[in-house]
Design a protein around this motif. Sequence first.
Motif, PDB file in Angstrom:
ATOM      1  N   ARG A  91     -15.422 -40.608  45.015  1.00 35.18           N
ATOM      2  CA  ARG A  91     -16.181 -41.016  43.820  1.00 35.18           C
ATOM      3  C   ARG A  91     -16.484 -39.808  42.946  1.00 35.18           C
ATOM      4  N   ILE A  92     -16.858 -38.695  43.558  1.00 32.72           N
ATOM      5  CA  ILE A  92     -17.139 -37.479  42.802  1.00 32.72           C
ATOM      6  C   ILE A  92     -15.893 -37.019  42.056  1.00 32.72           C
ATOM      7  N   GLU A  93     -14.739 -37.073  42.712  1.00 35.20           N
ATOM      8  CA  GLU A  93     -13.488 -36.673  42.065  1.00 35.20           C
ATOM      9  C   GLU A  93     -13.213 -37.539  40.839  1.00 35.20           C
ATOM     10  N   SER A  94     -13.420 -38.857  40.966  1.00 32.49           N
ATOM     11  CA  SER A  94     -13.211 -39.759  39.836  1.00 32.49           C
ATOM     12  C   SER A  94     -14.195 -39.474  38.711  1.00 32.49           C
ATOM     13  N   GLN A  95     -15.449 -39.180  39.071  1.00 32.31           N
ATOM     14  CA  GLN A  95     -16.449 -38.869  38.054  1.00 32.31           C
ATOM     15  C   GLN A  95     -16.087 -37.595  37.303  1.00 32.31           C
ATOM     16  N   GLN A  96     -15.557 -36.593  38.022  1.00 35.17           N
ATOM     17  CA  GLN A  96     -15.174 -35.349  37.360  1.00 35.17           C
ATOM     18  C   GLN A  96     -14.028 -35.577  36.390  1.00 35.17           C
ATOM     19  N   LYS A  97     -13.064 -36.420  36.768  1.00 39.24           N
ATOM     20  CA  LYS A  97     -11.960 -36.740  35.866  1.00 39.24           C
ATOM     21  C   LYS A  97     -12.467 -37.506  34.650  1.00 39.24           C
ATOM     22  N   PHE A  98     -13.415 -38.404  34.882  1.00 39.83           N
ATOM     23  CA  PHE A  98     -14.006 -39.144  33.765  1.00 39.83           C
ATOM     24  C   PHE A  98     -14.673 -38.191  32.783  1.00 39.83           C
ATOM     25  N   MET A  99     -15.458 -37.228  33.321  1.00 38.18           N
ATOM     26  CA  MET A  99     -16.161 -36.285  32.451  1.00 38.18           C
ATOM     27  C   MET A  99     -15.172 -35.411  31.683  1.00 38.18           C
ATOM     28  N   THR A 100     -14.030 -35.077  32.305  1.00 35.08           N
ATOM     29  CA  THR A 100     -13.007 -34.304  31.601  1.00 35.08           C
ATOM     30  C   THR A 100     -12.501 -35.077  30.390  1.00 35.08           C
ATOM     31  N   SER A 101     -12.250 -36.374  30.579  1.00 37.85           N
ATOM     32  CA  SER A 101     -11.775 -37.211  29.476  1.00 37.85           C
ATOM     33  C   SER A 101     -12.854 -37.367  28.409  1.00 37.85           C
ATOM     34  N   LEU A 102     -14.105 -37.525  28.845  1.00 42.72           N
ATOM     35  CA  LEU A 102     -15.210 -37.644  27.892  1.00 42.72           C
ATOM     36  C   LEU A 102     -15.377 -36.365  27.083  1.00 42.72           C
ATOM     37  N   ILE A 103     -15.269 -35.222  27.770  1.00 46.03           N
ATOM     38  CA  ILE A 103     -15.380 -33.934  27.090  1.00 46.03           C
ATOM     39  C   ILE A 103     -14.338 -33.831  25.988  1.00 46.03           C
ATOM     40  N   LYS A 104     -13.104 -34.217  26.317  1.00 43.35           N
ATOM     41  CA  LYS A 104     -12.022 -34.131  25.328  1.00 43.35           C
ATOM     42  C   LYS A 104     -12.359 -34.964  24.098  1.00 43.35           C
ATOM     43  N   LYS A 105     -12.898 -36.161  24.308  1.00 44.28           N
ATOM     44  CA  LYS A 105     -13.208 -37.043  23.187  1.00 44.28           C
ATOM     45  C   LYS A 105     -14.367 -36.488  22.367  1.00 44.28           C
ATOM     46  N   VAL A 106     -15.404 -35.988  23.047  1.00 38.02           N
ATOM     47  CA  VAL A 106     -16.558 -35.442  22.328  1.00 38.02           C
ATOM     48  C   VAL A 106     -16.181 -34.194  21.545  1.00 38.02           C
ATOM     49  N   LEU A 107     -15.215 -33.423  22.069  1.00 42.51           N
ATOM     50  CA  LEU A 107     -14.786 -32.204  21.386  1.00 42.51           C
ATOM     51  C   LEU A 107     -13.942 -32.485  20.143  1.00 42.51           C
ATOM     52  N   SER A 108     -13.532 -33.722  19.932  1.00 42.43           N
ATOM     53  CA  SER A 108     -12.700 -34.038  18.775  1.00 42.43           C
ATOM     54  C   SER A 108     -13.510 -33.891  17.485  1.00 42.43           C
ATOM     55  N   VAL A 109     -12.810 -33.616  16.395  1.00 38.05           N
ATOM     56  CA  VAL A 109     -13.473 -33.367  15.111  1.00 38.05           C
ATOM     57  C   VAL A 109     -14.307 -34.550  14.675  1.00 38.05           C
ATOM     58  N   GLU A 110     -13.802 -35.771  14.917  1.00 38.49           N
ATOM     59  CA  GLU A 110     -14.521 -36.953  14.438  1.00 38.49           C
ATOM     60  C   GLU A 110     -15.868 -37.157  15.126  1.00 38.49           C
ATOM     61  N   SER A 111     -16.089 -36.484  16.259  1.00 35.86           N
ATOM     62  CA  SER A 111     -17.368 -36.639  16.962  1.00 35.86           C
ATOM     63  C   SER A 111     -18.532 -36.137  16.130  1.00 35.86           C
ATOM     64  N   ALA A 112     -18.279 -35.236  15.192  1.00 29.62           N
ATOM     65  CA  ALA A 112     -19.353 -34.689  14.352  1.00 29.62           C
ATOM     66  C   ALA A 112     -20.056 -35.772  13.553  1.00 29.62           C
ATOM     67  N   THR A 113     -19.354 -36.864  13.275  1.00 31.18           N
ATOM     68  CA  THR A 113     -19.946 -37.939  12.471  1.00 31.18           C
ATOM     69  C   THR A 113     -20.995 -38.716  13.243  1.00 31.18           C
ATOM     70  N   HIS A 114     -21.084 -38.485  14.558  1.00 36.13           N
ATOM     71  CA  HIS A 114     -22.001 -39.267  15.380  1.00 36.13           C
ATOM     72  C   HIS A 114     -23.290 -38.519  15.721  1.00 36.13           C
ATOM     73  N   ILE A 115     -23.551 -37.403  15.082  1.00 38.44           N
ATOM     74  CA  ILE A 115     -24.750 -36.615  15.382  1.00 38.44           C
ATOM     75  C   ILE A 115     -26.030 -37.438  15.276  1.00 38.44           C
ATOM     76  N   PRO A 116     -26.225 -38.262  14.224  1.00 38.41           N
ATOM     77  CA  PRO A 116     -27.463 -39.053  14.161  1.00 38.41           C
ATOM     78  C   PRO A 116     -27.637 -39.961  15.378  1.00 38.41           C
ATOM     79  N   GLN A 117     -26.534 -40.566  15.855  1.00 40.86           N
ATOM     80  CA  GLN A 117     -26.631 -41.418  17.044  1.00 40.86           C
ATOM     81  C   GLN A 117     -26.974 -40.594  18.276  1.00 40.86           C
TER      82      GLN A 117
END
Length: 428
Positions: free
Chosen positions: A211-237
């Motif tokens: 489960r920990i291994e799966s969670q780490q892979k999930f966080m890697t994918s989440l990190i990639k998405k949050v690091l995208s340029v379009e994430s800046a538009t979600h600062i108020p949220q």
Amino acid sequence: MKKLLKLLLFIVAFIFVLVLLANIYINNIKKSNPDNELTLADLQELSKTMNDDRINILLLGVDSLDGSQNHANMRTDTMMLLSVDPKTKTAFILSIPRDTRAEIEEYKYKFNKINSAHSIGGINSTLKAVKKLLNVDIHHFVKVDYQALFKTINDIGGVEVDVPMDMNYDDPYATPPLHIELKKGLQLLDGEKSMQFLRFRYGYANQDLGRIESQQKFMTSLIKKVLSVESATHIPQYIDTFYKYVQTDMSITDMLKIASKCIDIKPYNIKKEVLPGEAKTMYGTSYYIADPEKSKELLDTLLSGNYYISQEMQDENSVTADGENSTDTANVTNAPKIPYVVILNGDGRQGLAQRAKDLLFVNNIEVQDSANADNFDYEETVVYYTDDEILAQNIATILGVNRITQENKAYYGKPTDILIVLGKDFVK
């Protein structure tokens, strides 16, 4: 400003909340003084006001799922120690299995699963239990309700995750009631599906470690998405999410100072480890029993920072003009070289190389370069490797292709460890 934002968003590799606080700080500065943006130089100046001592932060994910700060009956579902060392420019994230047997002072029978410490005595009880278990100082804590992830994942349009198995589970007595229904395979998970993925824990062959291994892979994918340029538009949220679902003992200034010390820490100098131990049944209860000797050995290594990889080693052992190895590699250990992986689109379908790159990324394989091949008439995908046949086979499995070939391949004159030419058979 975009450059700084991406710099600060790098902190999400350490912890989700650091991103939120840094964004809040920047956003407030911009509102109050739009002509005076925070710059990299400002962060570097701020860094001078803080010493270079190691900083240990306990990261907790709680399972209340309602934003409540009442610790009664609220167990920690995820527990990690984040440690940042500005001196060696290294960091590590140590996952602590939720079933780890630990001494909890406030518990009448003294020992219990470490995830119960929060429901017994709140954050103070948890901090003391972790400190005693690891024998390290804990300087700060951050507690995040899963609802924070739920909301943010929806804000960014979902997260792509390779679900390792069919996940089916129902628990009408959980708080809230738990209904998990996920199919195996790579897919885009929204907030609700992501919560199902993160809360599933009953089908892994190696139980909590899987489960920990799966969670780490999930966080890697989440990190990639949050690091995208379009994430800046979600600062108020993000700001709204932070105030409702995150609890910490750090001020915004504290967080920004820590961020200023993390600027020079590269992703490949962040170690991810799990507390050594094994699952055992004691007194009729299933526990994870930490191995004291292996745990001490691992922590000694992590706390020493002796896994530092210099930029020179990362760039394939570059040498100085006089032919000598750069002195920057003096504190490099025998850490393995990160393989140079290249993907070429040999079929011509738009986005094909990016698709393969994403598949490898969510499986913790970084692709350094990608481009079109010399032509688009490749029928079969080929994974060329220089020495590492195991890595080549792993990549072929991830991409769903069969052909691997040992052959030295270069990309613009630079030798590759792995070169992948995608053909018409790549359909994942």
